[in-house]
Motif scaffolding. Structure first.
Motif, PDB file in Angstrom:
ATOM      1  N   PRO A  41      18.311  -0.016 -10.160  1.00  0.00           N
ATOM      2  CA  PRO A  41      17.837   0.767  -9.000  1.00  0.00           C
ATOM      3  C   PRO A  41      18.102   2.253  -9.199  1.00  0.00           C
ATOM      4  O   PRO A  41      19.067   2.653  -9.844  1.00  0.00           O
ATOM      5  CB  PRO A  41      18.665   0.211  -7.835  1.00  0.00           C
ATOM      6  CG  PRO A  41      19.181  -1.102  -8.307  1.00  0.00           C
ATOM      7  CD  PRO A  41      19.346  -0.975  -9.781  1.00  0.00           C
ATOM      8  N   SER A  42      17.238   3.080  -8.647  1.00  0.00           N
ATOM      9  CA  SER A  42      17.418   4.525  -8.703  1.00  0.00           C
ATOM     10  C   SER A  42      18.491   4.945  -7.707  1.00  0.00           C
ATOM     11  O   SER A  42      18.895   4.157  -6.837  1.00  0.00           O
ATOM     12  CB  SER A  42      16.112   5.227  -8.347  1.00  0.00           C
ATOM     13  OG  SER A  42      15.769   4.956  -6.992  1.00  0.00           O
ATOM     14  N   LYS A  43      18.927   6.195  -7.807  1.00  0.00           N
ATOM     15  CA  LYS A  43      19.920   6.714  -6.860  1.00  0.00           C
ATOM     16  C   LYS A  43      19.383   6.651  -5.442  1.00  0.00           C
ATOM     17  O   LYS A  43      20.112   6.269  -4.508  1.00  0.00           O
ATOM     18  CB  LYS A  43      20.287   8.139  -7.235  1.00  0.00           C
ATOM     19  CG  LYS A  43      21.355   8.746  -6.332  1.00  0.00           C
ATOM     20  CD  LYS A  43      21.741  10.137  -6.782  1.00  0.00           C
ATOM     21  CE  LYS A  43      22.802  10.727  -5.874  1.00  0.00           C
ATOM     22  NZ  LYS A  43      23.200  12.104  -6.293  1.00  0.00           N
ATOM     23  N   ALA A  44      18.125   6.995  -5.254  1.00  0.00           N
ATOM     24  CA  ALA A  44      17.531   6.955  -3.910  1.00  0.00           C
ATOM     25  C   ALA A  44      17.530   5.535  -3.359  1.00  0.00           C
ATOM     26  O   ALA A  44      17.830   5.307  -2.184  1.00  0.00           O
ATOM     27  CB  ALA A  44      16.111   7.517  -3.953  1.00  0.00           C
ATOM     28  N   ALA A  45      17.193   4.566  -4.207  1.00  0.00           N
ATOM     29  CA  ALA A  45      17.175   3.174  -3.758  1.00  0.00           C
ATOM     30  C   ALA A  45      18.580   2.696  -3.408  1.00  0.00           C
ATOM     31  O   ALA A  45      18.775   1.948  -2.445  1.00  0.00           O
ATOM     32  CB  ALA A  45      16.570   2.284  -4.838  1.00  0.00           C
ATOM     33  N   LEU A  46      19.581   3.150  -4.169  1.00  0.00           N
ATOM     34  CA  LEU A  46      20.954   2.709  -3.952  1.00  0.00           C
ATOM     35  C   LEU A  46      21.554   3.249  -2.659  1.00  0.00           C
ATOM     36  O   LEU A  46      22.601   2.782  -2.225  1.00  0.00           O
ATOM     37  CB  LEU A  46      21.829   3.119  -5.139  1.00  0.00           C
ATOM     38  CG  LEU A  46      21.605   2.311  -6.420  1.00  0.00           C
ATOM     39  CD1 LEU A  46      22.251   3.014  -7.611  1.00  0.00           C
ATOM     40  CD2 LEU A  46      22.144   0.891  -6.272  1.00  0.00           C
ATOM     41  N   TYR A 180      29.202  -1.601 -10.337  1.00  0.00           N
ATOM     42  CA  TYR A 180      29.876  -0.493 -11.032  1.00  0.00           C
ATOM     43  C   TYR A 180      28.859   0.486 -11.608  1.00  0.00           C
ATOM     44  O   TYR A 180      28.984   1.709 -11.451  1.00  0.00           O
ATOM     45  CB  TYR A 180      30.751  -1.059 -12.141  1.00  0.00           C
ATOM     46  CG  TYR A 180      31.563  -0.016 -12.875  1.00  0.00           C
ATOM     47  CD1 TYR A 180      32.805   0.381 -12.393  1.00  0.00           C
ATOM     48  CD2 TYR A 180      31.092   0.563 -14.053  1.00  0.00           C
ATOM     49  CE1 TYR A 180      33.555   1.338 -13.066  1.00  0.00           C
ATOM     50  CE2 TYR A 180      31.829   1.523 -14.719  1.00  0.00           C
ATOM     51  CZ  TYR A 180      33.063   1.901 -14.231  1.00  0.00           C
ATOM     52  OH  TYR A 180      33.800   2.858 -14.886  1.00  0.00           O
ATOM     53  N   LYS A 181      27.843  -0.036 -12.288  1.00  0.00           N
ATOM     54  CA  LYS A 181      26.822   0.830 -12.869  1.00  0.00           C
ATOM     55  C   LYS A 181      26.056   1.579 -11.780  1.00  0.00           C
ATOM     56  O   LYS A 181      25.694   2.739 -11.960  1.00  0.00           O
ATOM     57  CB  LYS A 181      25.860   0.008 -13.729  1.00  0.00           C
ATOM     58  CG  LYS A 181      26.505  -0.613 -14.961  1.00  0.00           C
ATOM     59  CD  LYS A 181      27.142   0.417 -15.863  1.00  0.00           C
ATOM     60  CE  LYS A 181      26.147   1.375 -16.480  1.00  0.00           C
ATOM     61  NZ  LYS A 181      26.816   2.381 -17.353  1.00  0.00           N
ATOM     62  N   GLY A 182      25.807   0.904 -10.654  1.00  0.00           N
ATOM     63  CA  GLY A 182      25.162   1.582  -9.539  1.00  0.00           C
ATOM     64  C   GLY A 182      26.012   2.723  -9.019  1.00  0.00           C
ATOM     65  O   GLY A 182      25.505   3.794  -8.668  1.00  0.00           O
ATOM     66  N   GLY A 183      27.331   2.503  -8.975  1.00  0.00           N
ATOM     67  CA  GLY A 183      28.242   3.564  -8.562  1.00  0.00           C
ATOM     68  C   GLY A 183      28.167   4.759  -9.488  1.00  0.00           C
ATOM     69  O   GLY A 183      28.161   5.920  -9.037  1.00  0.00           O
ATOM     70  N   GLU A 184      28.095   4.517 -10.787  1.00  0.00           N
ATOM     71  CA  GLU A 184      27.941   5.615 -11.735  1.00  0.00           C
ATOM     72  C   GLU A 184      26.647   6.382 -11.473  1.00  0.00           C
ATOM     73  O   GLU A 184      26.619   7.619 -11.526  1.00  0.00           O
ATOM     74  CB  GLU A 184      27.954   5.064 -13.164  1.00  0.00           C
ATOM     75  CG  GLU A 184      29.308   4.580 -13.629  1.00  0.00           C
ATOM     76  CD  GLU A 184      29.317   4.229 -15.100  1.00  0.00           C
ATOM     77  OE1 GLU A 184      30.326   4.526 -15.765  1.00  0.00           O
ATOM     78  OE2 GLU A 184      28.322   3.646 -15.586  1.00  0.00           O
ATOM     79  N   THR A 185      25.574   5.656 -11.199  1.00  0.00           N
ATOM     80  CA  THR A 185      24.293   6.293 -10.889  1.00  0.00           C
ATOM     81  C   THR A 185      24.412   7.183  -9.654  1.00  0.00           C
ATOM     82  O   THR A 185      23.804   8.262  -9.579  1.00  0.00           O
ATOM     83  CB  THR A 185      23.204   5.228 -10.660  1.00  0.00           C
ATOM     84  OG1 THR A 185      23.035   4.459 -11.854  1.00  0.00           O
ATOM     85  CG2 THR A 185      21.874   5.852 -10.279  1.00  0.00           C
ATOM     86  N   MET A 186      25.224   6.730  -8.694  1.00  0.00           N
ATOM     87  CA  MET A 186      25.414   7.482  -7.447  1.00  0.00           C
ATOM     88  C   MET A 186      26.388   8.650  -7.612  1.00  0.00           C
ATOM     89  O   MET A 186      26.602   9.428  -6.685  1.00  0.00           O
ATOM     90  CB  MET A 186      25.937   6.547  -6.357  1.00  0.00           C
ATOM     91  CG  MET A 186      24.961   5.463  -5.935  1.00  0.00           C
ATOM     92  SD  MET A 186      23.715   6.075  -4.795  1.00  0.00           S
ATOM     93  CE  MET A 186      24.644   6.057  -3.246  1.00  0.00           C
ATOM     94  N   ASN A 197      24.853   7.385   5.595  1.00  0.00           N
ATOM     95  CA  ASN A 197      23.443   7.797   5.667  1.00  0.00           C
ATOM     96  C   ASN A 197      23.097   8.757   4.535  1.00  0.00           C
ATOM     97  O   ASN A 197      22.420   9.768   4.724  1.00  0.00           O
ATOM     98  CB  ASN A 197      23.110   8.401   7.032  1.00  0.00           C
ATOM     99  CG  ASN A 197      22.867   7.328   8.082  1.00  0.00           C
ATOM    100  OD1 ASN A 197      23.032   6.136   7.832  1.00  0.00           O
ATOM    101  ND2 ASN A 197      22.451   7.731   9.267  1.00  0.00           N
ATOM    102  N   GLY A 198      23.597   8.425   3.347  1.00  0.00           N
ATOM    103  CA  GLY A 198      23.282   9.195   2.146  1.00  0.00           C
ATOM    104  C   GLY A 198      24.216  10.343   1.839  1.00  0.00           C
ATOM    105  O   GLY A 198      24.208  10.868   0.726  1.00  0.00           O
ATOM    106  N   GLN A 199      25.061  10.741   2.792  1.00  0.00           N
ATOM    107  CA  GLN A 199      25.985  11.862   2.589  1.00  0.00           C
ATOM    108  C   GLN A 199      27.270  11.365   1.916  1.00  0.00           C
ATOM    109  O   GLN A 199      27.868  10.388   2.351  1.00  0.00           O
ATOM    110  CB  GLN A 199      26.326  12.522   3.924  1.00  0.00           C
ATOM    111  CG  GLN A 199      27.281  13.706   3.817  1.00  0.00           C
ATOM    112  CD  GLN A 199      26.690  14.882   3.077  1.00  0.00           C
ATOM    113  OE1 GLN A 199      25.543  15.255   3.305  1.00  0.00           O
ATOM    114  NE2 GLN A 199      27.457  15.464   2.166  1.00  0.00           N
TER     115      GLN A 199
END
Length: 219
Positions: A41-46, A180-186, A197-199
């Motif tokens: 997933p992209s950062k926006a999707a996450l 974990y990988k999603g966290g790195e992306t974020m 809410n994204g902040q």
């Protein structure tokens, strides 16, 4: 706040999670890629709820809190045992906020503990998470952390055989890896990290601080 750089002895290989996956400090050189979803997933999707996410509260609640935490992080344990119960009563149980919990293990023990929690299933997940965080002072610093962790988990029906089977379950290990990988992306590099809410909010937050954030968003 515990930074991901707390692991001081180089690379911490988590063989029980998946070959080639590392939690903790890793060298800058490229290494074997972790086992992950075919299309990450992209950062926006996450920033929104993903399939497989663990959600506490009404999935339709207008305020979304995404938490990245490590089960061996003392500040994460404080949040879950001292702050979250108050937030749950005021905001989650009233349908205004939902909490999305994602794993960001800072070490091998946290990664294995996260995998065990995954095996509890959706219905018992947050109950098991609460047991793990509340008993953290006893098991995390013990000579055999997983054996010590198994003691309170018996209450949740996770005995020795269930835990052994869980740690051998590739699907459960991949769930932790993908978090974990999603966290790195974020951009997560420490725990606890919250996205409201994204902040981005790094580090421990008090009930009063979160009350203030939620009150502004609820207007």
């Amino acid at each position: 706040m515990r930074n991901i750089l707390i692991v001081s002895v180089g690379v911490v290989a988590v063989a029980a999670i998946a070959a080639g996956v590392y939690f903790g400090t890793r060298p800058p050189a490229a290494g074997p890629a972790p086992v992950a979803a075919a299309s990450a997933p992209s950062k926006a999707a996450l920033e929104s709820v993903q399939p497989g996410d663990h959600v506490l509260g009404d999935p339709k609640a207008p305020i979304t809190v995404i938490e990245y935490a490590s089960l061996t992080c003392s500040h994460c344990a404080h949040f879950h045992t001292q702050v979250l119960p108050e937030i749950k009563k005021k905001w989650i149980d009233t349908g205004k906020v939902k909490l999305v919990y994602r794993d960001f293990p800072l070490d091998q023990v946290a990664a294995k503990a996260a995998q065990i929690a995954e095996c509890a299933g959706n219905d018992r997940y947050f109950g098991v998470l609460d047991l793990v965080f509340r008993s953290q002072p006893q098991w995390a610093a013990s000579a055999d952390p997983l054996a010590e962790l198994a003691k309170p988990l018996r209450i949740a029906g996770l005995g020795e055989n269930e835990i052994k089977a869980c740690l051998a379950n590739e699907a459960m290990s991949n769930a932790v890896i993908n978090d974990y990988k999603g966290g790195e992306t974020m951009g997560v590099n420490s725990t606890p990290t919250l996205f409201i809410n994204g902040q981005l909010y790094r580090g421990a937050r008090s009930v009063d601080e979160l009350d203030g954030v939620f009150a502004k968003l609820a207007k």
